[in-house]
Enzyme design. Sequence first.
Site, PDB file in Angstrom:
ATOM      1  N   LYS A  97       0.829  -1.207   0.000  1.00  0.00           N
ATOM      2  CA  LYS A  97       0.000   0.000   0.000  1.00  0.00           C
ATOM      3  C   LYS A  97       0.873   1.270   0.000  1.00  0.00           C
ATOM      4  CE  LYS A  97      -2.033  -1.125   3.897  1.00  0.00           C
ATOM      5  NZ  LYS A  97      -1.324  -2.384   4.218  1.00  0.00           N
ATOM      6  N   ARG A 117      -9.987   0.857   8.244  1.00  0.00           N
ATOM      7  CA  ARG A 117      -9.558  -0.495   8.594  1.00  0.00           C
ATOM      8  C   ARG A 117     -10.635  -1.245   9.354  1.00  0.00           C
ATOM      9  NH1 ARG A 117      -3.598   0.395   8.552  1.00  0.00           N
ATOM     10  NH2 ARG A 117      -2.599  -1.532   9.113  1.00  0.00           N
ATOM     11  N   ARG A 134      11.855  -5.059   5.128  1.00  0.00           N
ATOM     12  CA  ARG A 134      11.574  -3.650   4.802  1.00  0.00           C
ATOM     13  C   ARG A 134      12.442  -2.675   5.594  1.00  0.00           C
ATOM     14  NH1 ARG A 134       5.609  -1.667   5.546  1.00  0.00           N
ATOM     15  NH2 ARG A 134       5.852  -2.742   7.526  1.00  0.00           N
ATOM     16  N   ARG A 168      10.976  -0.478  11.213  1.00  0.00           N
ATOM     17  CA  ARG A 168       9.860  -0.248  12.126  1.00  0.00           C
ATOM     18  C   ARG A 168       9.855  -1.215  13.310  1.00  0.00           C
ATOM     19  NH1 ARG A 168       4.668   0.466   8.335  1.00  0.00           N
ATOM     20  NH2 ARG A 168       3.784  -0.933   9.903  1.00  0.00           N
ATOM     21  N   ARG A 194      -0.741  -8.776  13.236  1.00  0.00           N
ATOM     22  CA  ARG A 194      -1.233  -7.750  12.287  1.00  0.00           C
ATOM     23  C   ARG A 194      -2.045  -8.408  11.177  1.00  0.00           C
ATOM     24  NH1 ARG A 194       4.264  -4.945  10.934  1.00  0.00           N
ATOM     25  NH2 ARG A 194       3.064  -3.840   9.355  1.00  0.00           N
TER      26      ARG A 194
END
Length: 227
Positions: free
Chosen positions: A22, A97, A136, A170, A181
């Site tokens: 996203k 969400r 990431r 993160r 998640r």
Amino acid sequence: MESPVTTVPAVLILLGPPGAGKGTQARMLEDRFGLVQLSTGDLLRAAVAAGTEAGRAAKAVMEAGSLVSDDIVIAILRDRLGEPDVAKGVILDGFPRTTVQAEALDTLLSETGQRINAAVSLDVDDAAMVARISGRFTCGSCGEGYHDTYKRPAVEGVCDKCGGTQMKRRADDKAETVGQRLEAYHAQTAPLIAYYANKGVLKSVDAMGDIDAIAGALATIVREAMD
Ligand code: AP5
């Protein structure tokens, strides 16, 4: 007093689980169409870093991989939609969400007679998401996203976009948190696919392929949705 929501020429929603791409795709759409990415994850992380009341309430919830309360997220999004730059049109990344958030967005947009142009579901396999998330990292200066395997900067440690050299990872990108998640996504966010299908604005993109191929498919959808 709450500031009014700015009237925008286009409202696009990117739906998808953690790691679906996203953020990656929203930033590419910003560059290509001059739209503004509104990521509730980024807004919440900024609130945590600033130590605001909302940030203090959100910190532990985010680190556990659960969803922050609807009230906090809706208030943050509402404030952001009152800022002048959103007049270029927005890409909502990570919002809504929950069904409560989707209904709140409908109410906010109805204040200015606006509509959702398209809600795009990025369809991916859960198994691949763990690999995407654990590799990431982002540029600490401009937020450009990278990946240890799939998207490395041209020069090691230097951001392609702004030349920044402070890369960061993160706190919630740990294997144990990613499972939570994904669970939150399937329980609370996936029902929005039917919500937007019922409104006639749902589009789907196979997001398992190459980043540029996905960007091409999204660009076609965005062009049609903005007509
Ligand atoms: P948020 O920041 O929104 O995170 P997320 O939804 O978990 O999504 P990610 O940012 O992890 O993934 P992405 O889809 O943007 O993927 P990316 O492009 O980075 O939310 C974080 C937390 O904040 C939540 O858990 C919650 O606590 C809270 N929160 C936020 N919004 C909320 C809300 N509305 N309500 C309640 N709580 C909220 O890509 C991932 C990696 O893969 C990158 O390294 C990228 O380079 C790579 N990649 C991307 N596309 C591809 C591809 N096609 N092939 C290979 N690699 C790819």
